[in-house]
Design an enzyme around this catalytic site. Structure first.
Site, PDB file in Angstrom:
ATOM      1  N   TYR A 131     -27.112 -59.401  17.318  1.00 60.48           N
ATOM      2  CA  TYR A 131     -27.732 -60.415  17.479  1.00 60.48           C
ATOM      3  C   TYR A 131     -27.709 -61.605  16.596  1.00 60.48           C
ATOM      4  O   TYR A 131     -27.435 -62.737  16.475  1.00 60.48           O
ATOM      5  CB  TYR A 131     -29.157 -60.277  17.887  1.00 60.48           C
ATOM      6  CG  TYR A 131     -30.154 -61.155  18.156  1.00 60.48           C
ATOM      7  CD1 TYR A 131     -30.106 -62.036  19.251  1.00 60.48           C
ATOM      8  CD2 TYR A 131     -31.136 -61.772  16.813  1.00 60.48           C
ATOM      9  CE1 TYR A 131     -31.342 -62.988  19.450  1.00 60.48           C
ATOM     10  CE2 TYR A 131     -32.171 -62.411  17.294  1.00 60.48           C
ATOM     11  CZ  TYR A 131     -32.120 -63.424  18.475  1.00 60.48           C
ATOM     12  OH  TYR A 131     -33.105 -64.120  18.606  1.00 60.48           O
ATOM     13  N   ASN A 190     -40.234 -63.911  13.798  1.00 57.77           N
ATOM     14  CA  ASN A 190     -40.672 -63.559  15.163  1.00 57.77           C
ATOM     15  C   ASN A 190     -42.020 -64.521  15.712  1.00 57.77           C
ATOM     16  O   ASN A 190     -42.639 -64.992  14.881  1.00 57.77           O
ATOM     17  CB  ASN A 190     -41.670 -62.168  14.753  1.00 57.77           C
ATOM     18  CG  ASN A 190     -40.856 -60.969  14.997  1.00 57.77           C
ATOM     19  OD1 ASN A 190     -40.864 -60.842  16.266  1.00 57.77           O
ATOM     20  ND2 ASN A 190     -40.424 -60.090  14.335  1.00 57.77           N
ATOM     21  N   GLU A 241     -39.769 -57.445  25.908  1.00 58.39           N
ATOM     22  CA  GLU A 241     -40.851 -57.704  24.999  1.00 58.39           C
ATOM     23  C   GLU A 241     -40.761 -57.365  23.533  1.00 58.39           C
ATOM     24  O   GLU A 241     -40.032 -56.525  23.107  1.00 58.39           O
ATOM     25  CB  GLU A 241     -42.088 -57.253  25.551  1.00 58.39           C
ATOM     26  CG  GLU A 241     -42.390 -55.701  25.295  1.00 58.39           C
ATOM     27  CD  GLU A 241     -41.626 -55.066  26.648  1.00 58.39           C
ATOM     28  OE1 GLU A 241     -40.754 -55.247  27.219  1.00 58.39           O
ATOM     29  OE2 GLU A 241     -41.988 -53.776  26.916  1.00 58.39           O
ATOM     30  N   ARG A 287     -43.211 -57.929   8.607  1.00 56.36           N
ATOM     31  CA  ARG A 287     -42.561 -58.873   9.196  1.00 56.36           C
ATOM     32  C   ARG A 287     -43.547 -60.060   9.265  1.00 56.36           C
ATOM     33  O   ARG A 287     -44.793 -59.880   8.843  1.00 56.36           O
ATOM     34  CB  ARG A 287     -42.531 -58.425  10.869  1.00 56.36           C
ATOM     35  CG  ARG A 287     -41.751 -57.364  11.074  1.00 56.36           C
ATOM     36  CD  ARG A 287     -40.323 -57.882  11.076  1.00 56.36           C
ATOM     37  NE  ARG A 287     -39.469 -56.955  11.423  1.00 56.36           N
ATOM     38  CZ  ARG A 287     -39.006 -55.914  11.126  1.00 56.36           C
ATOM     39  NH1 ARG A 287     -39.300 -55.714   9.698  1.00 56.36           N
ATOM     40  NH2 ARG A 287     -38.122 -55.154  11.346  1.00 56.36           N
TER      41      ARG A 287
END
Ligand code: NAD
Length: 317
Positions: free
Chosen positions: A147, A176, A189, A218
């Protein structure tokens, strides 16, 4: 009145972006391969088109009496870690086709401003405590997943077409992103939505499964902040890629704790094997902040907006 095309308008961030552009007074055409799953579109016109096909991109861009003032390209075959690890070929095939055709035809149709939604997945893995990476630190490139490689290639393609055709290309690398009206079940999801769903579905004092040991670091950016960043960047003179993300970094365990607090539940975590992705993240936001951007929602404030929506969805309301 300015006109804007939003590709991926049937998706999470694209759907919110259409709302922002309408509030700014634009005439908006939204395009997607599917309708928005969770909310009626706010676009003036919504077209169902497959943007992997050249004809789909040409139809999306065609406008009576001229060209769109702004094109926002957010369409992608996309999902959370579970999807990214299991659908490498689909991601590289479908998303690159969308970007190859959309960039090529937007440039040739003299679109003046073109936005491309990239990702911090273009960066290498990091260790906790490492100093911030700036946008330039993406080279030498070593994304953790396919990705990220697709995004990096598509960034470079957009920049090349920008140079050749004089199209002003603006590229955001999103951290994110989470909020209401995003995918919350079904396998695509992302972690905040998945954990909100699990917490909503378990009784007070219950246990939820979390992939990995919960130590991955994150940052999670609330969708209103992301959309403000996209819009500011598009109006700006900032060339090259620009990180957009909440400067608050937390572990996955802390994400669970925050969601449990907002839900008012005591939650126990069972760590299980699963795709986790990189160990840590830490990125400079200096470029987007130079435009006056800041994250107005910390993690808890964003979860307070998001959890009740996912809880209601999970209860079938
Ligand atoms: P999303 O999946 O909700 O939206 C993407 C949309 O693209 C979907 O509605 C999908 O139907 C559409 N699409 C896919 N293939 C298509 C095709 N062939 N033709 C037309 N439309 C097609 O994802 P999102 O979270 O809204 O992400 C938007 C963009 O931001 C994506 O490019 C994504 O890679 C990027 N991004 C998102 C995040 C995040 O945390 N959500 C992080 C980094 C980057």
């Amino acid at each position: 009145m300015k006109s804007a095309l939003v590709c991926g308008a049937g998706g999470f961030i694209g759907g919110h972006l259409v709302g922002k552009l309408k509030r700014e007074g634009y005439w908006v055409r939204g395009v997607d391969i599917k309708e928005h799953e969770f909310a009626p579109t706010q676009a003036d016109e919504f077209c169902l088109l497959d943007l992997r096909e050249e004809a789909g991109c040409q139809a999306a861009l065609a406008l009576d009496g001229g060209t769109f003032d702004e094109v926002y390209q957010l369409a992608a075959d996309m999902g959370g870690m579970g999807f990214i690890h299991s659908a490498e070929c689909e991601i590289m095939h479908n998303s690159v086709l969308i970007n190859v055709h959309m960039t090529h035809h937007a440039a040739r149709m003299n679109v003046p401003r073109y936005f491309f939604s990239s990702s911090v997945c273009v960066y290498r893995d990091m260790q906790p405590g490492e100093p911030e990476l700036t946008e330039a630190d993406v080279i030498p490139a070593n994304p953790d997943n396919e990705y990220g490689w697709e995004k990096l290639y598509s960034e470079r393609m957009a920049l090349a077409y920008g140079r050749r055709y004089g199209m002003k290309v603006r590229i955001a690398r999103f951290q994110n992103c989470f909020g209401p009206f995003g995918t919350w079940r079904g396998g695509r999801e992302k972690a905040p939505a998945a954990i909100c769903r699990k917490v909503a579905e378990v009784e007070d004092g219950g246990t939820i499964e979390v992939w990995g040991d919960g130590s991955a670091i994150r940052s999670y950016t609330y969708v209103d902040d992301m959309v403000e960043g996209i819009y500011l960047l598009m109006q700006s003179d900032l060339e090259g890629a620009v990180n957009i993300g909440n400067p608050q970094y937390v572990s996955v365990n802390e994400l669970v704790t925050t969601i449990a607090q907002v839900a008012g539940k005591t939650i126990h975590i069972k760590h299980v094997d699963g795709p986790v992705g990189v160990q840590s993240r830490n990125f400079s936001n200096a470029r987007i902040c130079s435009l006056g951007w800041q994250a107005n929602f910390d993690l808890e404030a964003g979860i307070r907006q998001t959890y009740p929506w996912i809880e209601a969805q999970a209860r079938g309301i």
